[in-house]
Motif scaffolding. Structure first.
Motif, PDB file in Angstrom:
ATOM      1  N   GLU A 141       2.255   1.382   3.426  1.00  0.00           N
ATOM      2  CA  GLU A 141       3.206   0.917   2.457  1.00  0.00           C
ATOM      3  C   GLU A 141       2.578   0.932   1.192  1.00  0.00           C
ATOM      4  O   GLU A 141       3.027   1.277  -0.067  1.00  0.00           O
ATOM      5  CB  GLU A 141       4.385   0.104   2.855  1.00  0.00           C
ATOM      6  CG  GLU A 141       5.476   0.526   4.108  1.00  0.00           C
ATOM      7  CD  GLU A 141       6.319   1.681   3.279  1.00  0.00           C
ATOM      8  OE1 GLU A 141       6.337   1.691   2.213  1.00  0.00           O
ATOM      9  OE2 GLU A 141       6.458   2.472   4.244  1.00  0.00           O
TER      10      GLU A 141
ATOM     11  N   VAL B 233       1.451   3.693  -0.850  1.00  0.00           N
ATOM     12  CA  VAL B 233       2.472   4.771  -1.238  1.00  0.00           C
ATOM     13  C   VAL B 233       2.268   5.010  -2.578  1.00  0.00           C
ATOM     14  O   VAL B 233       2.400   6.423  -3.151  1.00  0.00           O
ATOM     15  CB  VAL B 233       3.939   4.233  -0.773  1.00  0.00           C
ATOM     16  CG1 VAL B 233       5.179   4.965  -1.450  1.00  0.00           C
ATOM     17  CG2 VAL B 233       3.950   4.461   0.754  1.00  0.00           C
ATOM     18  N   PRO B 234       2.329   4.139  -3.539  1.00  0.00           N
ATOM     19  CA  PRO B 234       2.123   4.376  -4.865  1.00  0.00           C
ATOM     20  C   PRO B 234       0.928   5.455  -5.370  1.00  0.00           C
ATOM     21  O   PRO B 234       0.798   6.127  -5.987  1.00  0.00           O
ATOM     22  CB  PRO B 234       2.054   3.102  -5.626  1.00  0.00           C
ATOM     23  CG  PRO B 234       2.837   2.058  -4.766  1.00  0.00           C
ATOM     24  CD  PRO B 234       2.180   2.533  -3.307  1.00  0.00           C
ATOM     25  N   PHE B 235      -0.220   4.920  -4.530  1.00  0.00           N
ATOM     26  CA  PHE B 235      -1.568   5.830  -4.555  1.00  0.00           C
ATOM     27  C   PHE B 235      -1.197   7.255  -3.986  1.00  0.00           C
ATOM     28  O   PHE B 235      -1.688   7.988  -4.604  1.00  0.00           O
ATOM     29  CB  PHE B 235      -2.637   4.993  -3.997  1.00  0.00           C
ATOM     30  CG  PHE B 235      -3.912   5.516  -4.471  1.00  0.00           C
ATOM     31  CD1 PHE B 235      -4.597   5.446  -5.236  1.00  0.00           C
ATOM     32  CD2 PHE B 235      -4.584   6.468  -3.209  1.00  0.00           C
ATOM     33  CE1 PHE B 235      -5.954   6.130  -5.629  1.00  0.00           C
ATOM     34  CE2 PHE B 235      -5.798   6.953  -3.399  1.00  0.00           C
ATOM     35  CZ  PHE B 235      -6.665   6.753  -4.531  1.00  0.00           C
TER      36      PHE B 235
ATOM     37  N   GLY C 172       1.439   8.800  -3.772  1.00  0.00           N
ATOM     38  CA  GLY C 172       2.649   9.467  -4.492  1.00  0.00           C
ATOM     39  C   GLY C 172       3.923   9.994  -3.371  1.00  0.00           C
ATOM     40  O   GLY C 172       4.636  10.789  -3.908  1.00  0.00           O
ATOM     41  N   ARG C 173       3.752   9.564  -2.444  1.00  0.00           N
ATOM     42  CA  ARG C 173       4.778  10.078  -1.551  1.00  0.00           C
ATOM     43  C   ARG C 173       5.258   8.887  -0.348  1.00  0.00           C
ATOM     44  O   ARG C 173       4.267   8.061  -0.104  1.00  0.00           O
ATOM     45  CB  ARG C 173       4.383  11.224  -0.609  1.00  0.00           C
ATOM     46  CG  ARG C 173       3.103  11.292  -0.228  1.00  0.00           C
ATOM     47  CD  ARG C 173       2.803  12.694   0.213  1.00  0.00           C
ATOM     48  NE  ARG C 173       2.209  13.678  -0.741  1.00  0.00           N
ATOM     49  CZ  ARG C 173       2.823  14.720  -0.701  1.00  0.00           C
ATOM     50  NH1 ARG C 173       3.654  15.478  -0.157  1.00  0.00           N
ATOM     51  NH2 ARG C 173       2.466  15.686  -1.883  1.00  0.00           N
ATOM     52  N   SER C 174       6.207   9.097   0.364  1.00  0.00           N
ATOM     53  CA  SER C 174       6.501   8.084   1.377  1.00  0.00           C
ATOM     54  C   SER C 174       5.659   8.478   2.806  1.00  0.00           C
ATOM     55  O   SER C 174       4.921   9.369   3.002  1.00  0.00           O
ATOM     56  CB  SER C 174       7.806   8.631   1.893  1.00  0.00           C
ATOM     57  OG  SER C 174       8.207   7.573   2.904  1.00  0.00           O
ATOM     58  N   THR C 175       5.507   7.479   3.433  1.00  0.00           N
ATOM     59  CA  THR C 175       4.849   7.368   4.589  1.00  0.00           C
ATOM     60  C   THR C 175       5.152   8.222   5.818  1.00  0.00           C
ATOM     61  O   THR C 175       4.288   8.728   6.704  1.00  0.00           O
ATOM     62  CB  THR C 175       4.307   5.881   5.272  1.00  0.00           C
ATOM     63  OG1 THR C 175       5.783   5.495   5.794  1.00  0.00           O
ATOM     64  CG2 THR C 175       3.760   4.980   4.410  1.00  0.00           C
TER      65      THR C 175
ATOM     66  N   TYR D  52       1.563  12.568   3.588  1.00  0.00           N
ATOM     67  CA  TYR D  52       1.045  11.291   3.248  1.00  0.00           C
ATOM     68  C   TYR D  52      -0.499  11.376   3.758  1.00  0.00           C
ATOM     69  O   TYR D  52      -1.302  10.952   2.785  1.00  0.00           O
ATOM     70  CB  TYR D  52       1.668  10.240   3.872  1.00  0.00           C
ATOM     71  CG  TYR D  52       1.226   8.765   3.656  1.00  0.00           C
ATOM     72  CD1 TYR D  52       1.280   8.229   2.451  1.00  0.00           C
ATOM     73  CD2 TYR D  52       0.537   8.248   4.800  1.00  0.00           C
ATOM     74  CE1 TYR D  52       1.015   7.021   2.213  1.00  0.00           C
ATOM     75  CE2 TYR D  52       0.087   6.937   4.459  1.00  0.00           C
ATOM     76  CZ  TYR D  52       0.307   6.213   3.154  1.00  0.00           C
ATOM     77  OH  TYR D  52      -0.088   5.157   3.097  1.00  0.00           O
TER      78      TYR D  52
END
Length: 101
Positions: free
Chosen positions: A28, A31-33, A35-38, A58
């Motif tokens: 989690e 996620v910002p790195f 750019g998408r959900s796990t 991911y």
């Protein structure tokens, strides 16, 4: 005690509670790195439902960013040399295949 990561009834992984929590928390955090959900759903009754398409996307994004970077610090945060330069196989290439009853 342990937790289950699964797709439907197919168990992908069954680590201890502490390892599972560390894995999900770390995923989690990236996620910002990425750019998408796990693709890892919320824990319900000690189980995480995994969306294999989302998880694969991911992981592909993270691996792609790692491999395309020449930044020494970013590269040092990745995996060991002998692991990172092997041909990539599917995230689900070596699942247990066990069905939890």
């Amino acid at each position: 005690m342990s937790r289950y990561f699964q797709v439907g009834e197919r168990v992908l992984w069954n680590p201890s509670n502490g390892v599972a929590e560390l894995f999900v928390t770390t995923a989690e955090a990236l996620v910002p790195f990425a750019g998408r959900s796990t693709g890892i759903g919320p824990m319900v009754d000690d189980e995480y439902e995994v969306d294999p398409v989302m998880l694969s996307a991911y992981v592909d994004e993270l691996v792609g960013r790692y491999r395309s970077s020449t930044h020494r610090i970013l590269r040092s945060l990745g995996c060991r040399q002998e692991m990172c330069h092997q041909p990539r196989t599917s995230v689900f290439g070596q699942v247990s295949g066990k069905v939890r009853t």
